[in-house]
Design a protein around this motif. Structure first.
Motif, PDB file in Angstrom:
ATOM      1  N   PHE A  46       0.543  -1.099   0.253  1.00 28.08           N
ATOM      2  CA  PHE A  46       0.111  -0.035   0.182  1.00 28.08           C
ATOM      3  C   PHE A  46       0.527   1.441   0.280  1.00 28.08           C
ATOM      4  O   PHE A  46       0.352   1.762  -0.753  1.00 28.08           O
ATOM      5  CB  PHE A  46      -0.743  -0.332   1.070  1.00 28.08           C
ATOM      6  CG  PHE A  46      -2.198  -1.116   1.046  1.00 28.08           C
ATOM      7  CD1 PHE A  46      -3.407  -0.723  -0.049  1.00 28.08           C
ATOM      8  CD2 PHE A  46      -1.843  -1.987   1.929  1.00 28.08           C
ATOM      9  CE1 PHE A  46      -4.319  -1.806   0.167  1.00 28.08           C
ATOM     10  CE2 PHE A  46      -2.931  -3.224   2.042  1.00 28.08           C
ATOM     11  CZ  PHE A  46      -4.280  -3.326   1.312  1.00 28.08           C
ATOM     12  N   ARG A  49       2.929   2.853  -3.221  1.00 28.22           N
ATOM     13  CA  ARG A  49       1.697   3.707  -4.136  1.00 28.22           C
ATOM     14  C   ARG A  49       2.161   4.657  -4.116  1.00 28.22           C
ATOM     15  O   ARG A  49       1.802   5.281  -3.407  1.00 28.22           O
ATOM     16  CB  ARG A  49       0.957   3.009  -4.666  1.00 28.22           C
ATOM     17  CG  ARG A  49       1.057   1.802  -4.515  1.00 28.22           C
ATOM     18  CD  ARG A  49       1.152   1.085  -5.571  1.00 28.22           C
ATOM     19  NE  ARG A  49       0.662   1.692  -6.776  1.00 28.22           N
ATOM     20  CZ  ARG A  49       1.236   1.430  -8.275  1.00 28.22           C
ATOM     21  NH1 ARG A  49       1.937   0.678  -8.313  1.00 28.22           N
ATOM     22  NH2 ARG A  49       1.080   1.621  -8.803  1.00 28.22           N
ATOM     23  N   GLU A  51       0.100   6.926  -5.441  1.00 26.15           N
ATOM     24  CA  GLU A  51      -1.353   7.284  -4.793  1.00 26.15           C
ATOM     25  C   GLU A  51      -1.788   7.531  -3.550  1.00 26.15           C
ATOM     26  O   GLU A  51      -3.172   8.054  -3.043  1.00 26.15           O
ATOM     27  CB  GLU A  51      -2.109   6.953  -5.613  1.00 26.15           C
ATOM     28  CG  GLU A  51      -2.096   6.203  -7.595  1.00 26.15           C
ATOM     29  CD  GLU A  51      -1.226   5.747  -7.748  1.00 26.15           C
ATOM     30  OE1 GLU A  51      -0.612   5.291  -6.897  1.00 26.15           O
ATOM     31  OE2 GLU A  51      -1.507   4.455  -8.557  1.00 26.15           O
ATOM     32  N   ILE A  52      -1.249   6.419  -2.583  1.00 25.99           N
ATOM     33  CA  ILE A  52      -1.621   6.322  -1.519  1.00 25.99           C
ATOM     34  C   ILE A  52      -0.618   6.732   0.203  1.00 25.99           C
ATOM     35  O   ILE A  52       0.350   6.765   0.126  1.00 25.99           O
ATOM     36  CB  ILE A  52      -1.696   5.113  -0.684  1.00 25.99           C
ATOM     37  CG1 ILE A  52      -2.525   4.324  -1.729  1.00 25.99           C
ATOM     38  CG2 ILE A  52      -1.946   4.658   0.546  1.00 25.99           C
ATOM     39  CD1 ILE A  52      -2.729   2.533  -1.145  1.00 25.99           C
ATOM     40  N   LEU A  55      -2.837   4.975   5.462  1.00 29.97           N
ATOM     41  CA  LEU A  55      -3.586   4.297   4.943  1.00 29.97           C
ATOM     42  C   LEU A  55      -4.802   4.553   6.187  1.00 29.97           C
ATOM     43  O   LEU A  55      -4.340   4.174   8.009  1.00 29.97           O
ATOM     44  CB  LEU A  55      -2.992   2.665   5.311  1.00 29.97           C
ATOM     45  CG  LEU A  55      -3.869   1.220   4.925  1.00 29.97           C
ATOM     46  CD1 LEU A  55      -4.145   1.353   3.091  1.00 29.97           C
ATOM     47  CD2 LEU A  55      -3.215   0.364   4.971  1.00 29.97           C
TER      48      LEU A  55
END
Lengths: 261, 272
Positions: A46, A49, A51-52, A55
């Protein structure tokens, strides 16, 4: 005192059985590391990436803390609960439970403490190590936070124990329950991620129906120095589950007629 | 092979199938529970969907929330077809000595287990299909309408199952030498889950991990068939993956045969 003396005997018996097979020890050690690596990979995917950023509001170090609590708990289940409680359904099926009931020690205690699978101890150590490492990496952990996390995690252990014991006690009626505990293990695998990473609709289920959130996310939250209101419920939920588990056990014993009759 | 021996094998197969199917229908309640406990890919799917929905472009690495739903539901279904528990059964048989009567039968126990697993699939399939449709409707997952890709999927998955079965069988046979094979089995399961694409589509893995994954058979077993159904892989990929799987399958068939021959000799030598 008597319980402690018994615990020591159980422990040394388990130890001498398991150290006899060295190849298994290495295989177990290897799979402990592979388990942890998979947990870390699952989280890292996660954060790798672009884009992230976070979390569900958890940065990488904090999310790894949740993985730590998850690994520790999985270790606890494999070391302590799984080897003991599978004996219950086996004992009912084969009738060996009768011998245990005849002994002058509380049967629930015997069932809960006789066997330890020490081969999986590395899982617990790796989990604990990861918690400490991520706490150090975060750098915002206070003594109060750590103490609170310890108390909340104790509640979590009580919950896990009670759930496992209740599931296994249903063996008195269902005979084969190993599968039901598999189901719990499946749902529990959601606990390797912070609860806030999951969609909103499933969060109440994982908090109040199957209390996964109390086991990993909430202790980690306390350790970070954040205390949600849900944390106050944690000891309460643990207590309710423990009482439920004892009542369930006594009811089950009351209706038990041994395999031979 | 002449027609009478082919007929003979077919008869053996029919008997085995009928027995194993009857055996598995007894376990239908358990099979439902086993299916539901394979939740890891569903949980991963929920998290990736959530992240994609809240990312600025509504997608991550080319996957929208719906793409993630399609991928992870397909992974869940495919993993259901690839479920194998033979290592556990074999190591139990070796340890408890219940292997001995099975050695007396006129057929290698391998076939009993293999056919048994297929029989279980037949019990599992209808319910699995219902759950798949419900999941897909709830999340808006969408799949290719290209019939040739579905056919390619149907070519890949039974081969993948056979490979996984041979792999687990080889691990189970280790019980001839080691007291318990369960720890080895767990190790292989973790590799299969992580490198097969249960955590995320393989294309989202870091490049180094992707390289390691493609050196193993796992992504061709799980991720590739699913990518075919979601339209992210084509027939060329399927053919290449099928050939790679075939190579691995042959290798493990040989390994399994060698382990079995040596193991049984050792097992006989200790007087079981």
């Amino acid at each position: 005192m008597r319980f402690f003396r018994l615990l020591r005997i159980y422990l040394s018996a388990s130890l001498s059985v398991q150290l006899a097979y060295r190849a298994n020890f290495f295989a177990a050690l290897l799979s402990s590391f592979a388990n942890l690596a998979t947990g870390l990979l699952g989280v890292y995917l996660f954060y790798s990436r672009p884009e992230i950023k976070e979390l569900g509001g958890w940065n990488l170090e904090a999310a790894l803390m949740v993985v730590g609590f998850f690994t520790l708990t999985e270790g606890l289940i494999s070391v302590w609960l799984r080897p003991n409680l599978t004996q219950l359904s086996e004992g009912i099926r084969t009738g060996t439970l009768d011998f245990l009931l005849l002994k002058p020690v509380d049967a629930q205690f015997q069932l809960s403490a006789r066997n330890l699978n020490l081969l999986r101890l590395p899982d617990m150590l790796l989990g604990f190590g990861l918690i400490i490492w991520s706490a150090a990496a975060l750098g915002t952990v206070t003594l109060g936070g750590a103490l609170l996390a310890a108390v909340l995690y104790l509640s979590a252990v009580a919950m896990v124990y009670a759930i496992w014991f209740i599931l296994n006690t249903s063996a008195f009626w269902l005979v084969n329950v190993q599968n039901v505990t598999e189901l719990f293990q499946g749902v529990f695998s959601a606990g390797r991620y912070p609860l806030q990473a999951l969609p909103l609709w499933i969060r109440p289920v994982l908090t109040f129906v199957i209390p996964v959130a109390f086991i990993t996310t909430i202790p980690a939250q306390a350790l970070r120095g954040e205390l949600g209101q849900a944390a106050l419920f944690s000891p309460l939920v643990a207590l309710v589950l423990l009482v439920l588990c004892r009542v369930f056990w006594l009811r089950a014993l009351g209706s038990y007629t041994s395999a031979s009759s | 092979m002449n027609s009478s021996s082919a007929h003979h094998i077919w008869r053996k197969f029919k008997v085995l199938m009928a027995v194993q199917f009857a055996h598995m229908t007894v376990y239908r309640a358990e099979i439902v529970i086993w299916m539901l406990s394979g939740t890891l890919s569903l949980i991963m799917g929920l998290i990736w969907m959530q992240q994609a929905a809240s990312s600025p472009n509504g997608e991550i690495g080319g996957y929208t929330a719906q793409d993630f739903a399609s991928y992870f539901i397909a992974t869940w279904g495919t993993a259901q077809i690839l479920v194998v528990w033979v290592a556990w059964e074999l190591s139990f048989d070796v340890r408890q000595g219940t292997l001995s009567p099975k050695l007396l039968r006129p057929i290698d126990p391998f076939w009993m287990h293999y056919v048994g697993h297929w029989a279980e699939r037949i019990v599992r399939l209808p319910l699995m299909f219902v759950l798949l449709v419900i999941f897909a409707l709830l999340t808006g997952a969408h799949y290719t309408t290209d019939v040739s890709r579905w056919l390619a999927y149907l070519m890949l998955v039974p081969l993948a199952f056979t490979l996984r079965f041979l792999l687990e069988y080889s691990i189970g046979l280790l019980a001839f030498w080691f007291e318990a094979a369960e720890n080895f089995q767990e190790l292989v399961w973790v590799l299969y889950a992580a490198l097969g694409g249960l955590l995320a589509p393989i294309s989202l893995y870091p490049a180094a991990v992707q390289m390691i994954a493609y050196a193993t058979p796992f992504p061709y077993m799980l991720s590739l068939p699913c990518n075919l159904l979601t339209g992210k892989a084509d027939l060329g990929d399927a053919l290449r993956g099928w050939l790679i799987l075939l190579g691995w399958t042959l290798a493990f068939a040989v390994l399994q045969a060698v382990l079995w021959r040596r193991g049984v000799r050792k097992y006989g030598a200790v007087g079981a």
